[in-house]
Design a protein around this motif. Structure first.
Motif, PDB file in Angstrom:
ATOM      1  N   GLU A   8     -12.804 -18.533 -17.209  1.00  0.00           N
ATOM      2  CA  GLU A   8     -14.201 -19.338 -17.860  1.00  0.00           C
ATOM      3  C   GLU A   8     -14.895 -19.945 -17.048  1.00  0.00           C
ATOM      4  OE1 GLU A   8     -16.665 -20.298 -20.829  1.00  0.00           O
ATOM      5  OE2 GLU A   8     -14.843 -19.079 -21.161  1.00  0.00           O
ATOM      6  N   SER A  26     -18.729 -19.175 -15.741  1.00  0.00           N
ATOM      7  CA  SER A  26     -19.828 -20.040 -16.052  1.00  0.00           C
ATOM      8  C   SER A  26     -20.613 -20.491 -14.902  1.00  0.00           C
ATOM      9  CB  SER A  26     -19.142 -21.399 -16.615  1.00  0.00           C
ATOM     10  OG  SER A  26     -18.815 -21.310 -17.947  1.00  0.00           O
ATOM     11  N   ASP A  69     -26.885 -18.428 -18.579  1.00  0.00           N
ATOM     12  CA  ASP A  69     -25.864 -18.604 -19.879  1.00  0.00           C
ATOM     13  C   ASP A  69     -26.097 -17.863 -21.084  1.00  0.00           C
ATOM     14  OD1 ASP A  69     -24.819 -20.855 -18.412  1.00  0.00           O
ATOM     15  OD2 ASP A  69     -26.940 -21.944 -19.140  1.00  0.00           O
TER      16      ASP A  69
END
Length: 87
Positions: free
Chosen positions: A52, A56, A62
């Motif tokens: 994760e 990111s 995004d």
């Protein structure tokens, strides 16, 4: 180097194609790629929190998926560290 690039592109497309689209890696596809192809370069790659955080840091727009250019950042970082250039 051409052979190495061809392998990277082929691997990206193979893993990205698990959901039918070879253009982007979903989080699951990314985790499968990292854990199977980069287990010695990405520490704790089986940990969902690590995936994760890594995703990111790479996902510039995004959208929850990685384009090849976004994924390429990881390749560059890992090559830089592996080659000792990040010192």
């Amino acid at each position: 180097m051409e052979a190495a690039i061809a392998v990277l592109v082929a691997q990206f497309k193979a893993f990205a194609g698990a959901d039918g689209s070879t253009d982007t890696l979903s989080k699951g596809e990314f985790q499968n790629l990292v854990t199977s192809q980069l287990p010695n370069l990405v520490k704790n790659s089986a940990d969902p929190a690590v995936i994760e955080q890594l995703m990111s840091s790479l996902d510039q727009n995004d959208d929850g998926e990685l384009t090849f250019l976004e994924f390429w950042q990881l390749v560059g970082r890992l090559a830089n560290q592996h080659g000792g250039f990040s010192r």
